[in-house]
Write a protein that holds these residues in place. Structure first.
Motif, PDB file in Angstrom:
ATOM      1  N   GLN A 229       1.348  -1.512  -0.196  1.00  0.00           N
ATOM      2  CA  GLN A 229       0.115  -0.026  -0.006  1.00  0.00           C
ATOM      3  C   GLN A 229       1.179   1.307  -0.417  1.00  0.00           C
ATOM      4  OE1 GLN A 229      -3.352   0.483  -0.855  1.00  0.00           O
ATOM      5  NE2 GLN A 229      -2.875  -1.574  -0.883  1.00  0.00           N
ATOM      6  N   GLU A 230       1.892   1.121   0.752  1.00  0.00           N
ATOM      7  CA  GLU A 230       2.952   2.452   0.980  1.00  0.00           C
ATOM      8  C   GLU A 230       3.379   2.350  -0.942  1.00  0.00           C
ATOM      9  OE1 GLU A 230       7.130   4.338   3.513  1.00  0.00           O
ATOM     10  OE2 GLU A 230       6.225   1.865   3.327  1.00  0.00           O
ATOM     11  N   LEU A 231       3.434   1.398  -1.288  1.00  0.00           N
ATOM     12  CA  LEU A 231       4.651   1.907  -2.733  1.00  0.00           C
ATOM     13  C   LEU A 231       3.115   2.487  -4.080  1.00  0.00           C
ATOM     14  CD1 LEU A 231       6.619   0.997  -4.861  1.00  0.00           C
ATOM     15  CD2 LEU A 231       5.426  -1.207  -5.177  1.00  0.00           C
ATOM     16  N   LEU A 232       1.361   1.448  -3.505  1.00  0.00           N
ATOM     17  CA  LEU A 232       0.450   2.393  -4.348  1.00  0.00           C
ATOM     18  C   LEU A 232       0.918   3.425  -4.288  1.00  0.00           C
ATOM     19  CD1 LEU A 232      -0.829  -0.886  -4.530  1.00  0.00           C
ATOM     20  CD2 LEU A 232       0.544  -0.475  -6.068  1.00  0.00           C
ATOM     21  N   ALA A 259      -2.884  -8.649 -11.028  1.00  0.00           N
ATOM     22  CA  ALA A 259      -3.861  -7.358 -11.009  1.00  0.00           C
ATOM     23  C   ALA A 259      -4.709  -7.221  -9.190  1.00  0.00           C
ATOM     24  CB  ALA A 259      -4.402  -8.196 -12.306  1.00  0.00           C
ATOM     25  N   GLU A 260      -4.991  -7.873  -9.091  1.00  0.00           N
ATOM     26  CA  GLU A 260      -5.948  -7.992  -8.140  1.00  0.00           C
ATOM     27  C   GLU A 260      -5.189  -7.167  -6.877  1.00  0.00           C
ATOM     28  OE1 GLU A 260      -9.548 -10.833  -8.482  1.00  0.00           O
ATOM     29  OE2 GLU A 260      -8.212 -11.343  -8.137  1.00  0.00           O
ATOM     30  N   ARG A 261      -4.183  -7.444  -6.483  1.00  0.00           N
ATOM     31  CA  ARG A 261      -2.982  -6.435  -5.851  1.00  0.00           C
ATOM     32  C   ARG A 261      -2.817  -5.278  -5.855  1.00  0.00           C
ATOM     33  NH1 ARG A 261       2.699  -8.042  -2.528  1.00  0.00           N
ATOM     34  NH2 ARG A 261       2.627  -7.877  -0.588  1.00  0.00           N
ATOM     35  N   ILE A 262      -2.591  -5.346  -7.431  1.00  0.00           N
ATOM     36  CA  ILE A 262      -2.455  -3.221  -7.325  1.00  0.00           C
ATOM     37  C   ILE A 262      -4.070  -2.520  -7.276  1.00  0.00           C
ATOM     38  CG2 ILE A 262      -1.919  -2.282  -9.341  1.00  0.00           C
ATOM     39  CD1 ILE A 262      -0.295  -4.408 -10.497  1.00  0.00           C
ATOM     40  N   TYR A 263      -4.134  -2.330  -5.902  1.00  0.00           N
ATOM     41  CA  TYR A 263      -5.197  -1.993  -5.399  1.00  0.00           C
ATOM     42  C   TYR A 263      -4.787  -1.125  -4.281  1.00  0.00           C
ATOM     43  CZ  TYR A 263      -9.813  -1.786  -3.559  1.00  0.00           C
ATOM     44  OH  TYR A 263     -11.284  -1.627  -2.997  1.00  0.00           O
ATOM     45  N   ASP A 264      -5.002   0.320  -4.388  1.00  0.00           N
ATOM     46  CA  ASP A 264      -4.569   1.436  -3.501  1.00  0.00           C
ATOM     47  C   ASP A 264      -6.138   1.162  -3.048  1.00  0.00           C
ATOM     48  OD1 ASP A 264      -3.721   3.714  -2.586  1.00  0.00           O
ATOM     49  OD2 ASP A 264      -3.824   4.762  -4.331  1.00  0.00           O
TER      50      ASP A 264
END
Length: 789
Positions: A229-232, A259-264
């Motif tokens: 989350q910090e990265l995103l 894809a589903e983990r790239i979630y802000d």
């Protein structure tokens, strides 16, 4: 989604039941398919129009560019000798490489739209070069993005990712460990490579993108959820969309998991919960995230991603958008329904509309609804078409809604590779891509753009002839047909209020529109002609939340008051609209394009109104504060005095710094330590914590000057110094000085600090155990003669 399907079917059924016969002709009870997809761009060809001109100008621009110059850093950082010098501008900054991704996609679209063989050859050449760079690196990575060292040098940005894997993540929102939005840049490579593969099956493109995906899968796998989350928190473009699409191409579930983990969560959780918390978020950072969620919904059927995408679209288009379809002020969303408070010179970033149109296409594919293309048409015609100057192929970054503000276009002979130059390359390569859609036995016509199309599923060829939106008549001719029975669905825009004329082979047809379409079902034959006429009356549209602030619209086209050429200074005051029946005072001017002259309705003087989009090198007024005659007499003095004050301040301004906003901070070379963006009451700013600072360049000129800083008047106690070229200009203390309001403070600058200089460094430094700001803007302007002493 099941409830939505039931509601959709019930709505169509109700409309069909209400259909009433017209003069003996049987009414048509249309059936609207629940799914649709656009006709392939390769099957649509544009006929002469402003859209066709935009494509022609854009492709000439694309072919004037050098792939090898875009590839410079890719080869250099892979240990290969570059073949050409690097471009300047953003391509010589740490965001280098983002333009190449857009360029690849634009080449693909240009080939699809026109068949230009050189576009395809160049795209394949770039893929070959990227494959070579990837093989040289051996770990799957490719990249041109850089990293700025403490001494100001730019080096290969790949080195930030091993740091990230160790949990070393330092970001202020657009920077990551010294690189400018690196995952945003990586997304552009992904998208371009996937587009080459999808267009003509270039297998090498899929191999390269799969290797790149594997590299970043490893990076993300090293992070726990909090670190992810910090990265995103740093802009990542539509990287979730690319991973979802890679899953669709390969069937490999590992890509869907990424894809589903790239979630802000900070941005997307409220949207899933149907909450509008968009204010003060950087707009174009968010739109691609929702495009990715839309694609995930399509591939998985999960409700949450689709619900968030729909809610976001509705909120942005209904509550955060200007009349031309664009959104955001200085790149940021504002509070809902406050458009009238944000009529500035920095509205409507082109990338935002480019991405909103992508999102519209996804939503439309799920449930065809003419209202979605009412928005699409509005933004496409008025914003996208205004963002390219057909005289020189330049692109805008912002499209100003402030009266009298000129558009600023990139110059093709300069290295101005902004994000909006990249998205502009794509937008103007594909003006045929959403005209026609197919669903079951229905062909939808969503945009009335002169064109020819092949609906290969039915063996249908047709031609669309029109001068719309300048003239009301639209003609579709069936040029060829094999399977003659199908439905033709013609979009009836919401602004038409159900008024339209429709005929087949000259005979009137009565039809009750369903979900925004007049649907004609019959067995078609070659030579059949369908004629549609739409009313193109003038009307006024209020800004969301401000009924007394209006724009003039004709059909789908925003009309603007012409304030003169851009190269001439505009010395007038912001025009207002006065009268009980304003539209009665608009008289048409004989012209091949809609033009009107006002009579005694615009203050302070009559003006000509013309299509907004075509004001490429002209100044415009789009929004007008509206008064009754009696109200104007009361308000005129105060209104004109305020306009004069603002104009005087603007005329005396030498430089303006919008703190907490990406591009202004880069333009002013901001540097900082322990400093963070802030947002209060709809305005963005920046603060610095104890032991830190922020500093930036500002232009100066000879003579007495003032530096003005804007603060929130209700701050808790804090104190800090303001420095100019390392000399203390002032110490500022804040302690709830003006509760509930912003506070402007002026600081006279001794002439000795600016003598012989063209710029100075302004630094804000907090006192020990205190903080500086937040500062919501800094303006440097000349002092009035009366205050010079």
């Amino acid at each position: 989604m099941k409830a939505n399907r039931r509601e959709w079917l019930a709505g169509v059924a109700a409309l069909a039941v209400c259909a009433v016969p017209f003069k003996g002709l049987a009414a048509i009870a249309p059936r609207i398919p629940l799914r649709a997809k656009p006709l392939p761009l390769t099957d649509v060809r544009l006929r002469p129009s402003d859209y066709a001109t935009a494509v022609e100008v854009n492709i000439a621009y694309l072919l004037s560019l050098s792939p090898d110059r875009f590839l410079h850093n890719f080869r250099k950082y892979a240990g290969l000798e570059p073949k050409a010098p690097i471009y300047g501008g953003w391509e010589s900054d740490t965001i280098a490489g983002h333009t190449l991704g857009h360029y690849i996609t634009a080449l693909v679209l240009g080939w699809q739209q026109t068949g230009n063989a050189e576009c395809r050859r160049r795209a394949d050449y770039i893929v070959d070069e990227l494959a070579l760079c990837q093989a040289q690196r051996k770990d799957g990575y490719i990249g041109a993005l850089g990293r700025k060292t403490k001494d100001g040098q730019i080096v290969d940005g790949e080195q930030i990712f091993p740091e990230v894997m160790k949990g070393q993540i330092k970001s202020g929102g657009f920077d990551l460990n010294g690189s400018w939005s690196p995952l945003y840049t990586v997304h552009k490579y992904f998208a371009g490579l996937l587009d080459v593969h999808g267009a003509w099956g270039n297998a090498k493109a899929l191999t390269v993108v799969t290797g790149l995906a594997g590299y970043f899968e490893t990076v993300f796998a090293a992070l726990n959820d909090a670190q992810m989350q910090e990265l995103l928190g740093c802009e990542y473009g539509g990287l979730n969309d690319s991973y979802a699409e890679l899953y669709a191409r390969t069937g490999d579930a590992r890509w869907l998991a990424v894809a589903e983990r790239i979630y802000d969560k900070r941005v997307l959780d409220p949207l899933v919960a149907q909450e509008d918390k968009l204010s003060n978020f950087h707009a174009n950072t968010q739109v691609p995230k929702l495009i990715g969620l839309a694609r995930i919904h399509e591939l998985t059927g999960k409700d949450d991603p689709g619900r968030a995408a729909r809610f976001f679209f509705d909120r942005v288009t209904q509550h955060h958008s200007y009349v031309i379809g664009g959104n955001a002020d200085r790149e940021y969303f504002f509070e809902p329904d406050t458009v009238a408070l944000h009529l500035t010179e920095s509205t409507c970033e082109h990338c935002n509309s480019y991405n909103m149109l992508k999102l519209t296409r996804h939503l439309y594919g799920w449930q065809p609804d003419g209202a979605l293309f009412d928005y699409y048409e509005r933004a496409h015609l008025n914003h996208v078409m205004s963002a390219q100057n057909p005289a020189n192929a330049g692109f805008t970054y912002m499209t100003p809604m402030m009266s009298g503000a000129p558009r600023g276009y990139s110059q093709p002979d300069e290295d101005a590779f902004w994000c909006c130059v990249g998205s502009g390359m794509e937008s103007h390569a594909k003006h045929g891509d959403s005209i026609y859609w197919e669903g079951d036995d229905t062909l939808f016509v969503n945009l009335y753009i002169p064109s020819e199309a092949q609906w290969k599923a039915k063996g249908v060829g047709l031609t669309l002839d029109t001068e719309y939106p300048f003239k009301p008549d639209i003609k579709l001719t069936i040029d060829a047909v094999k399977q003659g029975a199908f439905s033709l669905a013609l979009r009836i825009p919401g602004w038409a209020n159900g008024r339209f004329g429709l005929s087949v082979n000259g005979a009137p047809v009565s039809v009750t529109p369903a979900n925004g379409y007049a649907v004609v079902t019959r067995r078609w034959k070659k030579g059949d002609v369908v004629a549609l006429s739409l009313p193109l009356d003038l009307r006024l549209e209020s800004a969301p939340g401000a009924p007394d602030v209006v724009a003039v619209v004709r059909g789908p086209m925003v009309m603007a008051a012409d304030l003169g050429p851009s190269e001439m200074d505009w010395t007038g005051v912001e025009p207002a609209m006065v009268g009980e029946d304003p539209l009665a005072a608009f008289a048409p001017i004989v012209s091949d394009r809609p033009r009107y002259r006002t009579q005694n309705i615009i203050r302070p003087a009559n003006l000509a109104f013309v299509p907004f989009y075509s004001q490429y090198e002209r100044r415009s007024a789009v929004y007008f504060k509206r008064f009754s005659e009696s109200a104007w007499k009361t308000e005129e003095a105060a209104f004109l005095a305020e306009q004069a004050r603002q104009k005087d301040l603007a005329a005396r301004s030498i430089d303006i710094m919008h703190l907490g906003e990406m591009q202004p901070e880069r333009d002013h070379a901001l540097t900082s330590e322990l400093s963070y963006p802030a947002s209060y009451r709809g305005r963005n700013g920046r603060d610095a914590r104890s032991g830190g600072y922020f500093e930036f360049n500002m232009k100066v000129k000879p003579g007495p000057l003032l530096l003005q800083a804007t603060y929130w008047g209700g701050e808790r106690k804090r104190s800090f110094d303001i420095m100019v070229d390392n000399v203390k200009l002032a110490t500022q203390s804040l302690d709830n000085d003006k509760p509930g309001k912003f506070l402007d403070v002026d600081y006279p600058i001794p002439e000795a600090l600016t003598k012989g200089k063209t710029s100075v460094k302004v630094r804000f430094v907090p006192h020990d155990r205190s903080s500086a700001g937040p500062v919501f803007g800094v303006r440097l302007f000349t002092a009035k003669p009366a205050t010079a002493a």
